[in-house]
Design a protein around this motif. Sequence first.
Motif, PDB file in Angstrom:
ATOM      1  N   TYR A 195      12.106   1.488   2.429  1.00  0.00           N
ATOM      2  CA  TYR A 195      13.230   2.040   1.666  1.00  0.00           C
ATOM      3  C   TYR A 195      13.175   1.580   0.216  1.00  0.00           C
ATOM      4  O   TYR A 195      13.387   2.369  -0.714  1.00  0.00           O
ATOM      5  N   GLU A 196      12.874   0.329   0.023  1.00  0.00           N
ATOM      6  CA  GLU A 196      12.748  -0.188  -1.327  1.00  0.00           C
ATOM      7  C   GLU A 196      11.561   0.454  -2.046  1.00  0.00           C
ATOM      8  O   GLU A 196      11.671   0.861  -3.209  1.00  0.00           O
ATOM      9  N   ALA A 197      10.439   0.577  -1.351  1.00  0.00           N
ATOM     10  CA  ALA A 197       9.242   1.138  -1.963  1.00  0.00           C
ATOM     11  C   ALA A 197       9.440   2.597  -2.361  1.00  0.00           C
ATOM     12  O   ALA A 197       9.042   3.013  -3.457  1.00  0.00           O
ATOM     13  N   ILE A 198      10.070   3.397  -1.492  1.00  0.00           N
ATOM     14  CA  ILE A 198      10.185   4.818  -1.803  1.00  0.00           C
ATOM     15  C   ILE A 198      11.231   5.072  -2.892  1.00  0.00           C
ATOM     16  O   ILE A 198      11.052   5.937  -3.739  1.00  0.00           O
ATOM     17  N   THR A 199      12.312   4.310  -2.905  1.00  0.00           N
ATOM     18  CA  THR A 199      13.303   4.515  -3.968  1.00  0.00           C
ATOM     19  C   THR A 199      12.750   4.068  -5.316  1.00  0.00           C
ATOM     20  O   THR A 199      13.031   4.698  -6.342  1.00  0.00           O
ATOM     21  N   TRP A 200      11.965   3.012  -5.347  1.00  0.00           N
ATOM     22  CA  TRP A 200      11.290   2.633  -6.598  1.00  0.00           C
ATOM     23  C   TRP A 200      10.349   3.748  -7.046  1.00  0.00           C
ATOM     24  O   TRP A 200      10.295   4.092  -8.224  1.00  0.00           O
ATOM     25  N   TYR A 201       9.598   4.288  -6.092  1.00  0.00           N
ATOM     26  CA  TYR A 201       8.648   5.357  -6.430  1.00  0.00           C
ATOM     27  C   TYR A 201       9.383   6.578  -6.977  1.00  0.00           C
ATOM     28  O   TYR A 201       8.956   7.180  -7.976  1.00  0.00           O
ATOM     29  N   LEU A 202      10.485   6.950  -6.343  1.00  0.00           N
ATOM     30  CA  LEU A 202      11.253   8.105  -6.817  1.00  0.00           C
ATOM     31  C   LEU A 202      11.783   7.883  -8.224  1.00  0.00           C
ATOM     32  O   LEU A 202      11.940   8.828  -8.999  1.00  0.00           O
ATOM     33  N   SER A 203      12.068   6.644  -8.574  1.00  0.00           N
ATOM     34  CA  SER A 203      12.588   6.342  -9.913  1.00  0.00           C
ATOM     35  C   SER A 203      11.534   6.516 -10.993  1.00  0.00           C
ATOM     36  O   SER A 203      11.871   6.585 -12.179  1.00  0.00           O
ATOM     37  N   GLY A 204      10.251   6.553 -10.608  1.00  0.00           N
ATOM     38  CA  GLY A 204       9.169   6.631 -11.582  1.00  0.00           C
ATOM     39  C   GLY A 204       8.369   5.362 -11.692  1.00  0.00           C
ATOM     40  O   GLY A 204       7.460   5.265 -12.521  1.00  0.00           O
ATOM     41  N   ASP A 205       8.659   4.375 -10.841  1.00  0.00           N
ATOM     42  CA  ASP A 205       7.876   3.137 -10.795  1.00  0.00           C
ATOM     43  C   ASP A 205       6.778   3.340  -9.756  1.00  0.00           C
ATOM     44  O   ASP A 205       6.906   2.951  -8.602  1.00  0.00           O
ATOM     45  N   PHE A 206       5.673   3.934 -10.181  1.00  0.00           N
ATOM     46  CA  PHE A 206       4.677   4.417  -9.235  1.00  0.00           C
ATOM     47  C   PHE A 206       3.821   3.317  -8.607  1.00  0.00           C
ATOM     48  O   PHE A 206       3.174   3.557  -7.591  1.00  0.00           O
ATOM     49  N   ASP A 207       3.783   2.146  -9.214  1.00  0.00           N
ATOM     50  CA  ASP A 207       3.049   1.050  -8.588  1.00  0.00           C
ATOM     51  C   ASP A 207       3.978  -0.054  -8.085  1.00  0.00           C
ATOM     52  O   ASP A 207       3.530  -1.126  -7.682  1.00  0.00           O
ATOM     53  N   ASN A 208       5.299   0.223  -8.134  1.00  0.00           N
ATOM     54  CA  ASN A 208       6.298  -0.715  -7.609  1.00  0.00           C
ATOM     55  C   ASN A 208       6.195  -2.097  -8.247  1.00  0.00           C
ATOM     56  O   ASN A 208       6.396  -3.121  -7.593  1.00  0.00           O
ATOM     57  N   ASN A 209       5.913  -2.121  -9.556  1.00  0.00           N
ATOM     58  CA  ASN A 209       5.797  -3.422 -10.231  1.00  0.00           C
ATOM     59  C   ASN A 209       7.002  -3.745 -11.098  1.00  0.00           C
ATOM     60  O   ASN A 209       6.981  -4.708 -11.857  1.00  0.00           O
ATOM     61  N   GLY A 210       8.060  -2.911 -10.983  1.00  0.00           N
ATOM     62  CA  GLY A 210       9.269  -3.163 -11.750  1.00  0.00           C
ATOM     63  C   GLY A 210       9.328  -2.472 -13.086  1.00  0.00           C
ATOM     64  O   GLY A 210      10.321  -2.601 -13.805  1.00  0.00           O
ATOM     65  N   THR A 211       8.290  -1.698 -13.445  1.00  0.00           N
ATOM     66  CA  THR A 211       8.245  -0.992 -14.729  1.00  0.00           C
ATOM     67  C   THR A 211       8.215   0.511 -14.488  1.00  0.00           C
ATOM     68  O   THR A 211       7.402   1.004 -13.696  1.00  0.00           O
ATOM     69  N   ASP A 223       0.803  -1.221   0.000  1.00  0.00           N
ATOM     70  CA  ASP A 223       0.000   0.000   0.000  1.00  0.00           C
ATOM     71  C   ASP A 223       0.840   1.277   0.000  1.00  0.00           C
ATOM     72  O   ASP A 223       0.293   2.368  -0.191  1.00  0.00           O
ATOM     73  N   LEU A 224       2.146   1.167   0.226  1.00  0.00           N
ATOM     74  CA  LEU A 224       2.964   2.380   0.333  1.00  0.00           C
ATOM     75  C   LEU A 224       2.913   3.263  -0.907  1.00  0.00           C
ATOM     76  O   LEU A 224       2.835   4.495  -0.774  1.00  0.00           O
ATOM     77  N   PRO A 225       2.951   2.717  -2.141  1.00  0.00           N
ATOM     78  CA  PRO A 225       2.851   3.617  -3.296  1.00  0.00           C
ATOM     79  C   PRO A 225       1.585   4.471  -3.277  1.00  0.00           C
ATOM     80  O   PRO A 225       1.613   5.649  -3.670  1.00  0.00           O
ATOM     81  N   ASP A 226       0.472   3.915  -2.820  1.00  0.00           N
ATOM     82  CA  ASP A 226      -0.765   4.690  -2.731  1.00  0.00           C
ATOM     83  C   ASP A 226      -0.667   5.757  -1.645  1.00  0.00           C
ATOM     84  O   ASP A 226      -1.225   6.855  -1.791  1.00  0.00           O
ATOM     85  N   VAL A 227       0.025   5.440  -0.553  1.00  0.00           N
ATOM     86  CA  VAL A 227       0.225   6.428   0.507  1.00  0.00           C
ATOM     87  C   VAL A 227       1.057   7.592  -0.030  1.00  0.00           C
ATOM     88  O   VAL A 227       0.721   8.766   0.176  1.00  0.00           O
ATOM     89  N   PHE A 228       2.159   7.283  -0.715  1.00  0.00           N
ATOM     90  CA  PHE A 228       3.003   8.334  -1.288  1.00  0.00           C
ATOM     91  C   PHE A 228       2.192   9.204  -2.250  1.00  0.00           C
ATOM     92  O   PHE A 228       2.270  10.433  -2.222  1.00  0.00           O
ATOM     93  N   GLU A 229       1.421   8.550  -3.125  1.00  0.00           N
ATOM     94  CA  GLU A 229       0.647   9.285  -4.123  1.00  0.00           C
ATOM     95  C   GLU A 229      -0.365  10.216  -3.457  1.00  0.00           C
ATOM     96  O   GLU A 229      -0.509  11.378  -3.854  1.00  0.00           O
ATOM     97  N   GLN A 230      -1.052   9.743  -2.446  1.00  0.00           N
ATOM     98  CA  GLN A 230      -2.076  10.547  -1.793  1.00  0.00           C
ATOM     99  C   GLN A 230      -1.487  11.786  -1.133  1.00  0.00           C
ATOM    100  O   GLN A 230      -2.061  12.878  -1.222  1.00  0.00           O
ATOM    101  N   MET A 231      -0.349  11.614  -0.484  1.00  0.00           N
ATOM    102  CA  MET A 231       0.194  12.696   0.329  1.00  0.00           C
ATOM    103  C   MET A 231       1.033  13.692  -0.463  1.00  0.00           C
ATOM    104  O   MET A 231       1.036  14.878  -0.164  1.00  0.00           O
ATOM    105  N   TRP A 232       1.760  13.228  -1.472  1.00  0.00           N
ATOM    106  CA  TRP A 232       2.624  14.140  -2.218  1.00  0.00           C
ATOM    107  C   TRP A 232       2.902  13.710  -3.657  1.00  0.00           C
ATOM    108  O   TRP A 232       3.145  14.542  -4.527  1.00  0.00           O
ATOM    109  N   GLY A 233       2.839  12.419  -3.949  1.00  0.00           N
ATOM    110  CA  GLY A 233       3.233  11.954  -5.268  1.00  0.00           C
ATOM    111  C   GLY A 233       2.311  12.384  -6.385  1.00  0.00           C
ATOM    112  O   GLY A 233       2.736  12.508  -7.543  1.00  0.00           O
ATOM    113  N   TYR A 234       1.035  12.673  -6.059  1.00  0.00           N
ATOM    114  CA  TYR A 234       0.095  13.090  -7.107  1.00  0.00           C
ATOM    115  C   TYR A 234       0.543  14.386  -7.783  1.00  0.00           C
ATOM    116  O   TYR A 234       0.203  14.639  -8.949  1.00  0.00           O
TER     117      TYR A 234
END
Length: 509
Positions: free
Chosen positions: A342-358, A304-315
Amino acid sequence: PAASDAYKRPTLTTPTATATITNDDTASPGDLTLSIADATVVEGDGSTTGWLSTDGNQIVDSAGNPVELSGVNWFGFESEIYAPHGLWTRNYEDMMDQMVDLGFNTIRLPYSNEMLHTTSAPSGIDYSLNPDLQGLSPTEVMDAVIDYAGEIGMYVILDHHRSTAGAGVSENGLWYNNQYDEQRWIDDWVSLAARYADTPTVIGFDLHNEPYNGTWGGGGSTDWAAAAEDAGNAVLAVNPNLLVIVEGVAAYNNQYYWYGGNLMGVADRPIELDVDNQLVYSPHDYPNSVYPQPWFQAADFGEDLPDVFEQMWGYIYEQEIAPVYIGEFGTKLTDPKDLIWYEAITWYLSGDFDNNGTIDIPEGDEGISWTFWSWNPNSGDTGGILADDWDTVNENKLVYLEPIQFELDGSPGASVARFVVTLAQPSSAPVTVLYSTSSGTAAEGADYVGASGSITFDPGQTSKTVTVVVLADTLTEGAETFTVALSDPVGATIDDGSATGTILDGSVA
């Protein structure tokens, strides 16, 4: 049946039929042609590459190329010693060289109003190791750090961390107190804008660290959004090239997040500045070990962390409202939950917004900018990139940061020429092609770094980018050129296989 017959019972004359689907998603081999476009770049001057601005959700350099800030927080100026920590055991230039060697391109420097106004000398400095800092005031020590950052090609972001000197976040959660009121806070920013107006190393002002008792809108003395606009416009009136960096609050509409991390209010009440394309939003984000927030307590919280990031600031980034820069995030990596975060947020920062490796961002764009907390090992919450000896590197932290660092070739002031290679139609099979540079009036090794290699278009892809590092100098040489050529394609033919790279003198920017 036709539309007019929609409610009539049809009569079936043939019980079965064959449908043939023609594949028009990919082209035939004869249509698969490759081309490469010319590129123009402004060379650097041997220091940092000039002022930055914004374009949509991207931070861009003076030539319009996307830039990602990927750096560290080096605290100490805000503390009661009025100097970056660690100078009691190392030379400051040596530490900054190590930052560059590790791939960091930005330093976030916290300071306090008291540091700007004190008549006390800085302490905690071994002057036998830092002889050029002997006799300097705290502000002059800051000048020295900024000057050397420019020499080695690093950016600096100044962060108003506290009003009075001390450790950690401000006691009242606001950008002012009884000793340094709001107008003093603005005046001090204006003074710094004037001091560094001719210093493009200082790219931005983080207006206040973690205004956790601020409100986002609503008016009154705690309206952080209004205060940020006032301060931002005041500094832009002095230097319109600065990035104005605005952090979040702690709560919005009764939804709580990290101090400075809640930027939900931007959707309802965005910051409006008098100068366009200079605004960056900046949350802070931390793991369970810093505080066991509710969202870390479910067994599968990592999903659920990618959704948390998106809601609070990633949007803000995902919807291309503005660039986002994570001013602080960090961990000691001692809590097992921290590793998941740590893994979830660094993936998100890279542009992998759903943390699925893409990666979910367009080719050529940069992900979300960041400065890790902290360089210092003496952060009680997170420790640092450095171990307690102020020298040894914590490699376990770096392994997650290295993939999201923005890298040139380590040359101070270098810039990048980007050549877009296009496949005319998507292919159902991989397409590869070689590329290599050759000199024209621009000389390899003196004006640019020679490059060669191969690129692959996976099925469905039609655009790739070849990057060539352009080296810095201060010579007036006029426009110089080099060539990037394509060769030996597999799965396609070359239509236009040669592109010209044009290097313009830095003075034209």
